[in-house]
Design a protein around this motif. Structure first.
Motif, PDB file in Angstrom:
ATOM      1  N   ILE A  27      -2.782 -62.836  43.370  1.00  0.00           N
ATOM      2  CA  ILE A  27      -2.137 -61.513  43.366  1.00  0.00           C
ATOM      3  C   ILE A  27      -0.827 -61.532  42.587  1.00  0.00           C
ATOM      4  O   ILE A  27      -0.472 -60.584  41.896  1.00  0.00           O
ATOM      5  CB  ILE A  27      -1.900 -61.030  44.820  1.00  0.00           C
ATOM      6  N   ASN A  28      -0.056 -62.644  42.660  1.00  0.00           N
ATOM      7  CA  ASN A  28       1.238 -62.684  41.972  1.00  0.00           C
ATOM      8  C   ASN A  28       1.079 -62.587  40.465  1.00  0.00           C
ATOM      9  O   ASN A  28       1.790 -61.846  39.786  1.00  0.00           O
ATOM     10  CB  ASN A  28       1.997 -63.961  42.342  1.00  0.00           C
ATOM     11  N   GLY A  29       0.136 -63.348  39.907  1.00  0.00           N
ATOM     12  CA  GLY A  29      -0.092 -63.272  38.465  1.00  0.00           C
ATOM     13  C   GLY A  29      -0.578 -61.908  38.029  1.00  0.00           C
ATOM     14  O   GLY A  29      -0.160 -61.381  36.993  1.00  0.00           O
ATOM     15  N   HIS A  30      -1.490 -61.335  38.822  1.00  0.00           N
ATOM     16  CA  HIS A  30      -1.969 -59.990  38.480  1.00  0.00           C
ATOM     17  C   HIS A  30      -0.857 -58.941  38.577  1.00  0.00           C
ATOM     18  O   HIS A  30      -0.765 -58.045  37.728  1.00  0.00           O
ATOM     19  CB  HIS A  30      -3.108 -59.597  39.418  1.00  0.00           C
ATOM     20  N   LEU A  31       0.004 -59.078  39.577  1.00  0.00           N
ATOM     21  CA  LEU A  31       1.043 -58.079  39.786  1.00  0.00           C
ATOM     22  C   LEU A  31       2.012 -58.031  38.606  1.00  0.00           C
ATOM     23  O   LEU A  31       2.430 -56.955  38.176  1.00  0.00           O
ATOM     24  CB  LEU A  31       1.804 -58.372  41.079  1.00  0.00           C
ATOM     25  N   ASP A  32       2.373 -59.200  38.054  1.00  0.00           N
ATOM     26  CA  ASP A  32       3.255 -59.220  36.888  1.00  0.00           C
ATOM     27  C   ASP A  32       2.621 -58.490  35.712  1.00  0.00           C
ATOM     28  O   ASP A  32       3.269 -57.706  35.016  1.00  0.00           O
ATOM     29  CB  ASP A  32       3.576 -60.663  36.492  1.00  0.00           C
ATOM     30  N   VAL A  33       1.329 -58.747  35.475  1.00  0.00           N
ATOM     31  CA  VAL A  33       0.630 -58.098  34.354  1.00  0.00           C
ATOM     32  C   VAL A  33       0.471 -56.609  34.608  1.00  0.00           C
ATOM     33  O   VAL A  33       0.686 -55.768  33.730  1.00  0.00           O
ATOM     34  CB  VAL A  33      -0.739 -58.772  34.137  1.00  0.00           C
ATOM     35  N   CYS A  34       0.132 -56.253  35.817  1.00  0.00           N
ATOM     36  CA  CYS A  34      -0.137 -54.850  36.143  1.00  0.00           C
ATOM     37  C   CYS A  34       1.129 -54.004  36.065  1.00  0.00           C
ATOM     38  O   CYS A  34       1.099 -52.857  35.620  1.00  0.00           O
ATOM     39  CB  CYS A  34      -0.747 -54.755  37.533  1.00  0.00           C
ATOM     40  N   LEU A  35       2.252 -54.568  36.486  1.00  0.00           N
ATOM     41  CA  LEU A  35       3.515 -53.831  36.408  1.00  0.00           C
ATOM     42  C   LEU A  35       3.882 -53.522  34.970  1.00  0.00           C
ATOM     43  O   LEU A  35       4.262 -52.411  34.629  1.00  0.00           O
ATOM     44  CB  LEU A  35       4.632 -54.628  37.085  1.00  0.00           C
ATOM     45  N   LEU A  36       3.779 -54.531  34.102  1.00  0.00           N
ATOM     46  CA  LEU A  36       4.117 -54.307  32.693  1.00  0.00           C
ATOM     47  C   LEU A  36       3.127 -53.369  32.026  1.00  0.00           C
ATOM     48  O   LEU A  36       3.490 -52.531  31.207  1.00  0.00           O
ATOM     49  CB  LEU A  36       4.169 -55.641  31.958  1.00  0.00           C
ATOM     50  N   SER A  37       1.846 -53.502  32.380  1.00  0.00           N
ATOM     51  CA  SER A  37       0.835 -52.653  31.749  1.00  0.00           C
ATOM     52  C   SER A  37       1.032 -51.194  32.119  1.00  0.00           C
ATOM     53  O   SER A  37       0.895 -50.293  31.298  1.00  0.00           O
ATOM     54  CB  SER A  37      -0.568 -53.117  32.174  1.00  0.00           C
ATOM     55  N   SER A  38       1.396 -50.915  33.377  1.00  0.00           N
ATOM     56  CA  SER A  38       1.564 -49.529  33.816  1.00  0.00           C
ATOM     57  C   SER A  38       2.735 -48.855  33.143  1.00  0.00           C
ATOM     58  O   SER A  38       2.798 -47.647  33.064  1.00  0.00           O
ATOM     59  CB  SER A  38       1.753 -49.481  35.327  1.00  0.00           C
ATOM     60  N   VAL A  39       3.699 -49.645  32.654  1.00  0.00           N
ATOM     61  CA  VAL A  39       4.882 -49.069  32.028  1.00  0.00           C
ATOM     62  C   VAL A  39       4.708 -48.943  30.526  1.00  0.00           C
ATOM     63  O   VAL A  39       5.141 -47.983  29.907  1.00  0.00           O
ATOM     64  CB  VAL A  39       6.130 -49.927  32.352  1.00  0.00           C
TER      65      VAL A  39
END
Length: 594
Positions: A27-39
């Motif tokens: 989840i931690n690795g995905h969360l970093d990618v998902c946060l940047l992608s959403s912005v």
């Protein structure tokens, strides 16, 4: 969505952005990618977790970026579908969702020129992670076309518009953040300790905090939050600390908490920060104009490093003003004529605004080391001259505007002197006055008296100190000094300020010129030391020195053997001290003597 949530594995964790389930170890690795992608993504992506981090775009463009699939879309969208309720998305960071949505709307309208419907459930962008002040300041300061005309169309002070964002633009505090200082190396490496910034108004405390915020946001190493102790409650502080704990646990990112006017918090409110600064949940940066030794808890002070910022020198103020006139496009009369001619050819129909170098020097000297007062004084003078200037001539020639020294003096009058009647400056000035009189320096004595009276000090307080000085430092060397000081106190009480200032000046000069003797002061100090250091019960008063008003007391021996001095023509040999203190001389005795 409900079915997906119920069918998820027991050890799965739901992403708060895209609402998909992942294993706890991924989840931690995905969360970093998902946060940047959403912005930063310009189009919706259905496989954000499988792709690498995209290239980060500017904050302005990020505001208008389309929403990611897991985020609520505006109601005007044609493809709007059922979405989770407001607050279900990233609710752990949304302490005040209405306020965040309003801030987002304002920023979007400010920088893009159009308004966008914003749903309360939209995840905050990077710009929303900090208070609006530092982020907006950074963008305004970087604007290249700032001109004197903008001074008339904006309600922001010039000191705020030109606030530096880098240490290279930060002048006057080389002892604290110079090239070879420890703090400079820590800032460059983003290892920022908890700090207490102590200095007079306008010396750069808030600016230094904003520079740290700007650097942290560019490198993405920390989240920056600004609070003011004058308007923040303890509950709001606890909410910010709770957000910092979530930020550190989920995103592995620190939080820098800047508290302006931290001395306004009482002792119990300051205790709120202690455990969280101790464990590193937040990095505290406090700014204060008061002595932290008196106004900040000792426990909190021991966890922070105190940086003493000095009042800006005339040279530092000159550099700040040069940067300001260069940013505004104002020309200094004393610069190269060839450069002026070239600028005249390129400016077209813009009004030509000049300022005398003498006017800039006057600002540097009159602002008393306060950069905010200096820049705002320059703004006021330019505003007045631009407003009173005539419009462009019929032939298209631009009107020349000249800001002179008298305009600066009118706009920047020294209407106050840095002096706090209840703070450290009060004690500093009275100590300087006392020591100047003790050293018989009459000019310095008059100067410190003027600093106190012009700063608003109570004249009766000064008069009381002069009465004390007349006995402590002049003493028997000039016995008329004490009546002089008492008369000055009575005169000040009768007539008050400003008429009594010359009375105090007369008394100060008299005491400075008078011969000095501290024999009485030292002798009485020896008496007090003798009483405090005495071992056992204090010796009784000798019987012959006691009064005997009754028959019983006479029978007990009171007053027996006393020699009445007026009855003798010469010196009377008689003991006046207890037996234990016979022969002591308090004018020469010291507590270390046996």
């Amino acid at each position: 969505m409900a079915n997906e949530m119920t069918s998820a594995a027991p050890d799965s964790v739901q992403c708060p952005v895209c609402l998909k389930d992942f294993k706890s170890d991924t989840i931690n690795g995905h969360l970093d990618v998902c946060l940047l992608s959403s912005v930063t993504d310009s189009s919706p992506s259905t496989a954000a977790e499988d792709s690498g981090p995209p290239v980060k775009k500017s904050r302005i463009s990020a505001e208008g970026a389309p929403l990611s699939p897991g985020v609520n879309k505006p109601a005007v969208s044609s493809s709007s579908t059922a979405s989770p309720p407001s607050g279900a998305v990233f609710s752990m960071f949304q302490a005040n969702k209405n306020k965040l949505s309003l801030q987002s709307e304002r920023r979007t309208g400010l920088f893009s020129g159009k308004h966008t419907a914003v749903n309360k459930g939209i995840k905050r962008s990077l710009l929303d992670e900090a208070e609006p002040g530092p982020a907006v300041t950074e963008l305004v300061t970087a604007t290249p076309d700032l001109s004197p005309r903008t001074l008339l169309s904006t309600n922001k002070p010039l000191a705020e518009m030109l606030r530096p964002n880098t240490l290279e633009q930060y002048f006057g505090q080389s002892k604290v953040v110079g090239e070879q200082t420890l703090l400079r190396s820590l800032l460059d490496s983003q290892e920022i300790p908890s700090l207490i910034l102590w200095g007079p108004p306008g010396c750069g405390k808030t600016t230094l905090a904003h520079i740290i915020a700007s650097t942290s946001k560019k490198k993405g190493t920390a989240r920056f939050v600004t609070l003011s102790a004058t308007s923040t409650s303890t509950n709001e502080v606890r909410e910010v600390i709770k957000q910092a704990q979530n930020e550190l646990r989920l995103c592995k990112r620190k939080t820098i908490l800047f508290i302006d006017e931290i001395h306004r918090f009482n002792k119990s409110q300051q205790d709120t920060f202690l455990p969280h600064v101790e464990c590193g949940t937040v990095t505290l940066i406090g700014a204060t104009t008061e002595n932290p030794s008196f106004q900040v808890n000792a426990a909190l002070l021991s966890r922070c490093r105190v940086l003493v910022l000095e009042r800006l020198s005339v040279e530092a103020m000159g550099s700040i003003l040069d940067r300001a006139v260069a940013a505004l496009g104002i020309r200094v009369l004393e610069q190269d004529k060839a450069n002026l001619k070239h600028q005249d050819q390129t400016d077209g129909q813009k009004p030509k605004i000049y300022i005398e170098q003498k006017a800039l020097d006057t600002i540097a000297h009159l602002c008393d080391g306060d950069a905010r007062a200096g820049l705002n004084g320059l703004q006021l003078a330019v505003q007045a001259q631009v407003s009173s200037a005539r419009p462009l001539g019929p032939d298209g020639s631009s009107q020349e505007i000249l800001v002179k020294e008298e305009h600066i003096k009118e706009g920047l009058q020294r209407s106050h002197i840095l002096y706090d009647k209840a703070g450290e400056e009060h004690y500093n000035c009275i100590s300087a006055l006392h020591k100047s009189m003790r050293g018989s320096h009459e000019n310095a004595s008059l100067y410190w008296l003027g600093r106190m009276l012009e700063g608003g000090e109570d004249p009766l307080y000064v008069a009381r100190r002069l009465v004390r000085f007349a006995s402590e430092d002049v003493g028997l060397a000039d016995p008329s000094a004490l009546p002089q000081a008492v008369s000055a106190f009575q005169a000040c009480h009768f007539i008050g300020m400003p008429e009594c200032e010359v009375i105090l000046a007369q008394c100060v000069v008299y005491l400075a010129r008078a011969p000095k003797s501290v024999d009485i002061y030292k002798a009485y100090a020896s008496v007090k030391a003798c009483l405090r250091n005495h071992k056992g019960p204090l010796p009784p008063v000798p019987l012959h020195l006691r009064n005997a008003p009754t028959k019983l007391m006479k029978q007990l021996g009171y007053a027996e053997g006393y020699k009445y001095n007026p009855a003798f023509s010469g010196h009377v040999e008689q003991d006046y001290l207890p037996k234990e203190l016979q022969g002591i001389n308090f004018f020469t005795w010291t507590p270390s003597d046996p």
